[in-house]
Scaffold this motif. Sequence first.
Motif, PDB file in Angstrom:
ATOM      1  N   GLY A 143     -10.272 -18.040  -9.039  1.00  0.00           N
ATOM      2  CA  GLY A 143     -10.909 -16.839  -8.512  1.00  0.00           C
ATOM      3  C   GLY A 143     -10.764 -16.747  -7.007  1.00  0.00           C
ATOM      4  O   GLY A 143     -10.530 -15.665  -6.454  1.00  0.00           O
ATOM      5  N   ALA A 144     -10.890 -17.888  -6.330  1.00  0.00           N
ATOM      6  CA  ALA A 144     -10.726 -17.913  -4.877  1.00  0.00           C
ATOM      7  C   ALA A 144      -9.287 -17.590  -4.483  1.00  0.00           C
ATOM      8  O   ALA A 144      -9.044 -16.877  -3.501  1.00  0.00           O
ATOM      9  CB  ALA A 144     -11.125 -19.286  -4.338  1.00  0.00           C
ATOM     10  N   VAL A 145      -8.328 -18.110  -5.243  1.00  0.00           N
ATOM     11  CA  VAL A 145      -6.916 -17.801  -4.962  1.00  0.00           C
ATOM     12  C   VAL A 145      -6.669 -16.299  -5.107  1.00  0.00           C
ATOM     13  O   VAL A 145      -5.978 -15.690  -4.283  1.00  0.00           O
ATOM     14  CB  VAL A 145      -5.989 -18.599  -5.901  1.00  0.00           C
ATOM     15  N   ALA A 146      -7.247 -15.697  -6.155  1.00  0.00           N
ATOM     16  CA  ALA A 146      -7.091 -14.248  -6.344  1.00  0.00           C
ATOM     17  C   ALA A 146      -7.695 -13.477  -5.179  1.00  0.00           C
ATOM     18  O   ALA A 146      -7.133 -12.475  -4.722  1.00  0.00           O
ATOM     19  CB  ALA A 146      -7.743 -13.819  -7.657  1.00  0.00           C
ATOM     20  N   MET A 147      -8.838 -13.956  -4.666  1.00  0.00           N
ATOM     21  CA  MET A 147      -9.468 -13.305  -3.513  1.00  0.00           C
ATOM     22  C   MET A 147      -8.601 -13.421  -2.260  1.00  0.00           C
ATOM     23  O   MET A 147      -8.584 -12.529  -1.421  1.00  0.00           O
ATOM     24  CB  MET A 147     -10.835 -13.946  -3.242  1.00  0.00           C
ATOM     25  N   LEU A 148      -7.890 -14.552  -2.140  1.00  0.00           N
ATOM     26  CA  LEU A 148      -7.015 -14.743  -0.984  1.00  0.00           C
ATOM     27  C   LEU A 148      -5.751 -13.899  -1.095  1.00  0.00           C
ATOM     28  O   LEU A 148      -5.316 -13.254  -0.130  1.00  0.00           O
ATOM     29  CB  LEU A 148      -6.628 -16.220  -0.854  1.00  0.00           C
ATOM     30  N   VAL A 149      -5.144 -13.894  -2.276  1.00  0.00           N
ATOM     31  CA  VAL A 149      -3.850 -13.241  -2.471  1.00  0.00           C
ATOM     32  C   VAL A 149      -3.994 -11.729  -2.623  1.00  0.00           C
ATOM     33  O   VAL A 149      -3.174 -10.960  -2.100  1.00  0.00           O
ATOM     34  CB  VAL A 149      -3.139 -13.834  -3.703  1.00  0.00           C
ATOM     35  N   GLY A 150      -5.055 -11.272  -3.334  1.00  0.00           N
ATOM     36  CA  GLY A 150      -5.202  -9.865  -3.671  1.00  0.00           C
ATOM     37  C   GLY A 150      -5.168  -8.916  -2.482  1.00  0.00           C
ATOM     38  O   GLY A 150      -4.347  -7.985  -2.455  1.00  0.00           O
ATOM     39  N   PRO A 151      -6.048  -9.084  -1.483  1.00  0.00           N
ATOM     40  CA  PRO A 151      -6.029  -8.160  -0.342  1.00  0.00           C
ATOM     41  C   PRO A 151      -4.704  -8.148   0.403  1.00  0.00           C
ATOM     42  O   PRO A 151      -4.221  -7.085   0.813  1.00  0.00           O
ATOM     43  CB  PRO A 151      -7.164  -8.685   0.541  1.00  0.00           C
ATOM     44  N   ALA A 152      -4.113  -9.347   0.584  1.00  0.00           N
ATOM     45  CA  ALA A 152      -2.824  -9.406   1.271  1.00  0.00           C
ATOM     46  C   ALA A 152      -1.742  -8.696   0.457  1.00  0.00           C
ATOM     47  O   ALA A 152      -0.910  -7.961   1.003  1.00  0.00           O
ATOM     48  CB  ALA A 152      -2.430 -10.858   1.519  1.00  0.00           C
ATOM     49  N   ALA A 153      -1.770  -8.906  -0.863  1.00  0.00           N
ATOM     50  CA  ALA A 153      -0.792  -8.239  -1.730  1.00  0.00           C
ATOM     51  C   ALA A 153      -0.979  -6.729  -1.698  1.00  0.00           C
ATOM     52  O   ALA A 153      -0.006  -5.971  -1.669  1.00  0.00           O
ATOM     53  CB  ALA A 153      -0.931  -8.763  -3.166  1.00  0.00           C
ATOM     54  N   ALA A 154      -2.248  -6.293  -1.689  1.00  0.00           N
ATOM     55  CA  ALA A 154      -2.520  -4.853  -1.642  1.00  0.00           C
ATOM     56  C   ALA A 154      -1.972  -4.233  -0.365  1.00  0.00           C
ATOM     57  O   ALA A 154      -1.331  -3.167  -0.405  1.00  0.00           O
ATOM     58  CB  ALA A 154      -4.022  -4.606  -1.743  1.00  0.00           C
ATOM     59  N   GLY A 155      -2.209  -4.893   0.766  1.00  0.00           N
ATOM     60  CA  GLY A 155      -1.698  -4.371   2.032  1.00  0.00           C
ATOM     61  C   GLY A 155      -0.184  -4.325   2.071  1.00  0.00           C
ATOM     62  O   GLY A 155       0.413  -3.344   2.529  1.00  0.00           O
ATOM     63  N   THR A 156       0.446  -5.383   1.558  1.00  0.00           N
ATOM     64  CA  THR A 156       1.907  -5.445   1.543  1.00  0.00           C
ATOM     65  C   THR A 156       2.498  -4.368   0.645  1.00  0.00           C
ATOM     66  O   THR A 156       3.459  -3.669   1.002  1.00  0.00           O
ATOM     67  CB  THR A 156       2.384  -6.825   1.080  1.00  0.00           C
ATOM     68  N   LEU A 157       1.910  -4.212  -0.560  1.00  0.00           N
ATOM     69  CA  LEU A 157       2.410  -3.223  -1.503  1.00  0.00           C
ATOM     70  C   LEU A 157       2.230  -1.803  -0.983  1.00  0.00           C
ATOM     71  O   LEU A 157       3.107  -0.948  -1.162  1.00  0.00           O
ATOM     72  CB  LEU A 157       1.690  -3.382  -2.851  1.00  0.00           C
ATOM     73  N   MET A 158       1.097  -1.557  -0.325  1.00  0.00           N
ATOM     74  CA  MET A 158       0.881  -0.220   0.245  1.00  0.00           C
ATOM     75  C   MET A 158       1.899   0.074   1.336  1.00  0.00           C
ATOM     76  O   MET A 158       2.379   1.200   1.472  1.00  0.00           O
ATOM     77  CB  MET A 158      -0.542  -0.122   0.807  1.00  0.00           C
TER      78      MET A 158
END
Length: 415
Positions: A143-158
């Motif tokens: 869950g912590a890994v998802a919290m770390l990766v998710g926002p960064a992935a969202a910014g990159t994908l946007m």
Amino acid sequence: MTFIPLSYLTSYFLSLLGNSIASIALPLVVLQTTGSVLGMGVVAGATAVPAVLAGLVMGVVIDRINRRTSSVVTDLVSGLSIAALPLIDIVSGLSIGWFVLLGILGSLGDVPGMTARDALLPAIVRHGSLSAERLMGIRETLGAVAMLVGPAAAGTLMALFGGAAVLWITGATSLLAALVTLLIPHSVGAIPAERTRSSNAWSEMRDGWRVLFRTPLLVATTLLSVASVAVLVALQGLILPVYFSLLDQRGLLGFVLTALAAGLLVGGAVYAVGSTRGRRRFWFVSGLVGTMLGIGILATLSTVWIVFSGAFIIGLASGLFSSLIGVLMIERIPEQMRGRVMGTQNSIMTAVPPLALVAAAVLTEYTTLNVAAIAIAGIWLVALVGGLFARSLRNLEPRAEPTEREDVVVARDAQ
């Protein structure tokens, strides 16, 4: 690790990663499409109430059907509701109405999805090679890994794709989570025939509430979880944004989430490795006191680095606390009522954030930012004292039999 827990944990990570990306990308897509900040608020508000109600009602369904099936269906509902947005954008264009409609549809899968996945946990422990402690520790770490990766992935994908196209990817993670869950044998999620229900749905729901609100340990752990969510949401959602805005360093706000997630990762890993050593009371007290230490440090709002340090300590202690609470839920909630009990708990947790934000806003408006931060820290201080002295939380070691009260309710439910 055997195949069953590996499939479960992979599916859990994918689902949480999709939610993490969507929590960043979806508001931005709404803003890009409607050009209205109010529109963002309308979508969030319109989906909140259905999510709470869905968590309450769907708990009965989860206790009636195969729990692997319910987990798959809820992931499909969440994934399709997100994936439909870019499709509609291509066909006719998006509007605020579509966001609200599909947001409500998605909310029917989100909270029930959490409940279905939680209700499946005891079966994963029984059919896998991992203890409940290790399984929960690994789950918190993921869950912590998802919290770390998710926002960064969202910014990159946007940045790479922009707009609604990003939602294809977020929807795909939920759909992939459903496919991975299908790898778990159907028999793992089966509810034994003697545990199926014959009474009406309303009666079943009330029996689930009786177990939750008349079992002292479940009441105490639920109140602690409510306090934890309220404090963290108030700090992250209002106090810290205002703090960094006053410093004119808004870009640093995201690093607080990174520090918190890093702490959760470490805390979950520590619990997964060391939880079988020593008594559970040690881990419980360490989590409560550590969280108080982190909140107290962060609430001083003295320097940016102090704030980061406090966030990391909060995450570390919360990783211990949340993992242990998860183990207790596996052991202490009657198997045949897990959907109803945990559905109610998850609905309560879904309703807490907006209330916490309103309370924090009122405190900040009529006092000062520092006073509001200290007052919010005081909420956890009350929770800490209550948790340390609650009789139901003194003995947390495994027990083989349900309490007499649980026996009475379960017997009534089976009639």
